[in-house]
Scaffold this motif. Structure first.
Motif, mmCIF file in Angstrom:
data_model
loop_
_atom_site.group_PDB
_atom_site.id
_atom_site.type_symbol
_atom_site.label_atom_id
_atom_site.label_comp_id
_atom_site.label_asym_id
_atom_site.label_seq_id
_atom_site.Cartn_x
_atom_site.Cartn_y
_atom_site.Cartn_z
ATOM 1 N N PHE A 187 0.838 -1.194 0.000
ATOM 2 C CA PHE A 187 0.000 0.000 0.000
ATOM 3 C C PHE A 187 0.878 1.251 0.000
ATOM 4 O O PHE A 187 0.672 2.183 -0.786
ATOM 5 C CB PHE A 187 -0.911 -0.017 1.233
ATOM 6 C CG PHE A 187 -1.876 1.131 1.312
ATOM 7 C CD1 PHE A 187 -3.186 0.982 0.894
ATOM 8 C CD2 PHE A 187 -1.483 2.364 1.826
ATOM 9 C CE1 PHE A 187 -4.087 2.041 0.975
ATOM 10 C CE2 PHE A 187 -2.371 3.429 1.912
ATOM 11 C CZ PHE A 187 -3.674 3.264 1.481
ATOM 12 N N ILE A 188 1.869 1.268 0.869
ATOM 13 C CA ILE A 188 2.777 2.422 0.979
ATOM 14 C C ILE A 188 3.533 2.638 -0.327
ATOM 15 O O ILE A 188 3.632 3.767 -0.839
ATOM 16 C CB ILE A 188 3.759 2.225 2.150
ATOM 17 C CG1 ILE A 188 3.006 2.269 3.486
ATOM 18 C CG2 ILE A 188 4.856 3.289 2.114
ATOM 19 C CD1 ILE A 188 3.865 1.954 4.688
ATOM 20 N N GLU A 189 4.055 1.553 -0.903
ATOM 21 C CA GLU A 189 4.821 1.660 -2.142
ATOM 22 C C GLU A 189 3.977 2.213 -3.283
ATOM 23 O O GLU A 189 4.434 3.068 -4.058
ATOM 24 C CB GLU A 189 5.377 0.284 -2.525
ATOM 25 C CG GLU A 189 6.479 -0.214 -1.590
ATOM 26 C CD GLU A 189 6.835 -1.664 -1.835
ATOM 27 O OE1 GLU A 189 6.254 -2.273 -2.771
ATOM 28 O OE2 GLU A 189 7.677 -2.204 -1.092
ATOM 29 N N LYS A 190 2.732 1.757 -3.371
ATOM 30 C CA LYS A 190 1.857 2.234 -4.456
ATOM 31 C C LYS A 190 1.458 3.689 -4.233
ATOM 32 O O LYS A 190 1.379 4.470 -5.188
ATOM 33 C CB LYS A 190 0.618 1.342 -4.559
ATOM 34 C CG LYS A 190 -0.153 1.536 -5.852
ATOM 35 C CD LYS A 190 -1.203 0.448 -6.036
ATOM 36 C CE LYS A 190 -1.858 0.567 -7.394
ATOM 37 N NZ LYS A 190 -2.880 -0.483 -7.612
ATOM 38 N N MET A 191 1.223 4.053 -2.995
ATOM 39 C CA MET A 191 0.920 5.452 -2.693
ATOM 40 C C MET A 191 2.091 6.346 -3.082
ATOM 41 O O MET A 191 1.907 7.414 -3.686
ATOM 42 C CB MET A 191 0.616 5.622 -1.202
ATOM 43 C CG MET A 191 -0.738 5.118 -0.753
ATOM 44 S SD MET A 191 -2.137 6.174 -1.236
ATOM 45 C CE MET A 191 -1.940 7.573 -0.123
ATOM 46 N N MET A 192 3.289 5.932 -2.753
ATOM 47 C CA MET A 192 4.476 6.725 -3.064
ATOM 48 C C MET A 192 4.672 6.872 -4.576
ATOM 49 O O MET A 192 5.091 7.928 -5.061
ATOM 50 C CB MET A 192 5.723 6.103 -2.420
ATOM 51 C CG MET A 192 5.716 6.077 -0.896
ATOM 52 S SD MET A 192 5.602 7.718 -0.124
ATOM 53 C CE MET A 192 7.205 8.403 -0.539
ATOM 54 N N ARG A 193 4.348 5.832 -5.321
ATOM 55 C CA ARG A 193 4.460 5.912 -6.786
ATOM 56 C C ARG A 193 3.427 6.860 -7.367
ATOM 57 O O ARG A 193 3.728 7.661 -8.255
ATOM 58 C CB ARG A 193 4.284 4.520 -7.416
ATOM 59 C CG ARG A 193 5.472 3.598 -7.288
ATOM 60 C CD ARG A 193 5.389 2.454 -8.299
ATOM 61 N NE ARG A 193 4.132 1.713 -8.204
ATOM 62 C CZ ARG A 193 3.943 0.660 -7.422
ATOM 63 N NH1 ARG A 193 4.922 0.244 -6.628
ATOM 64 N NH2 ARG A 193 2.779 0.029 -7.408
ATOM 65 N N ASN A 194 2.210 6.756 -6.871
ATOM 66 C CA ASN A 194 1.102 7.517 -7.454
ATOM 67 C C ASN A 194 1.055 8.979 -7.028
ATOM 68 O O ASN A 194 0.505 9.817 -7.747
ATOM 69 C CB ASN A 194 -0.232 6.852 -7.107
ATOM 70 C CG ASN A 194 -0.475 5.604 -7.917
ATOM 71 O OD1 ASN A 194 -0.055 5.508 -9.069
ATOM 72 N ND2 ASN A 194 -1.141 4.633 -7.323
ATOM 73 N N TYR A 195 1.626 9.275 -5.873
ATOM 74 C CA TYR A 195 1.509 10.643 -5.358
ATOM 75 C C TYR A 195 2.871 11.269 -5.083
ATOM 76 O O TYR A 195 3.038 12.039 -4.132
ATOM 77 C CB TYR A 195 0.639 10.643 -4.095
ATOM 78 C CG TYR A 195 -0.771 10.193 -4.386
ATOM 79 C CD1 TYR A 195 -1.704 11.055 -4.939
ATOM 80 C CD2 TYR A 195 -1.159 8.876 -4.135
ATOM 81 C CE1 TYR A 195 -2.984 10.634 -5.241
ATOM 82 C CE2 TYR A 195 -2.445 8.445 -4.409
ATOM 83 C CZ TYR A 195 -3.347 9.327 -4.975
ATOM 84 O OH TYR A 195 -4.615 8.904 -5.263
#
Length: 201
Positions: A187-195
């Protein structure tokens, strides 16, 4: 207050088209919820946006962008919204003037027009968006993760202590919404990529 709320199907459909052009309403965190590119991102708590105190930063943004009004919309369950309209003749979508006070904003959030307590935006909303008439900034929030994200054009030089770049402080606040107060790494990794944003504090 009634005149601020959308109370006919045609107006709702027109506003929905505009909202759909800026938001991926079928997405939720950690996915990218904005359709507009080249935005800066800051995060805050979901409850702040739906509070009197939250109006201060919203008003600041609107003044910086020379907005006249802001659409506040409950977008988590559109079927519920349609059924609610058929029964009560309005949607939980409101166009809020920028010259409102924080007390006025709170009244909009808690307005029920005589219905039973709890039929208001602040209580019912699980997903909300705010979209001003300039379209130069926008907010998406969801109760499930206790997060709200502000996306804004680089031309707006916005800073506020309640809004932070995505990072440890944001994830710590959001962790209360997750089992055992632990956010999955994916979840954290995807958030960091997207935002990903160039803003830092």
């Amino acid at each position: 207050m009634r005149h601020l709320f959308i109370d006919n199907q045609l107006a709702f459909s027109e506003c929905k088209k505009v909202v759909d052009s800026f938001f991926n309403l079928n997405k939720e965190f950690p996915d990218q919820v904005f359709k507009k590119n080249n935005l800066n991102y800051l995060f805050s708590e979901f409850d702040l946006v739906l509070s009197e105190d939250g109006w201060e930063s919203i008003e600041k943004l609107a003044i910086m962008a020379n907005d006249q009004s802001i659409l506040l919309a409950m977008v988590d369950d559109l079927e519920f919204s349609k059924k609610f309209f058929l029964k009560h003749h309005y949607f939980h979508w409101a166009k809020i003037p920028v010259n409102f006070s924080k007390d006025d904003y709170w009244k909009v959030l808690k307005e029920t027009f005589g219905l039973q307590e709890g039929e208001d935006i602040e209580t019912l909303a699980n997903k909300i968006v705010l979209l001003p008439d300039s379209f130069s900034w926008m907010i998406y929030g969801e109760r499930e993760t206790e997060l709200s994200v502000l996306g804004f054009c680089p031309s707006i030089n916005f800073e506020d202590d309640d809004w932070l770049p995505l990072g440890t402080d944001v994830f710590e606040k959001a962790s209360v919404a997750f089992p055992r107060q632990t956010i999955p790494e994916k979840f954290i990794e995807k958030m960091m990529r997207n935002y990903k944003s160039h803003i830092s504090r």
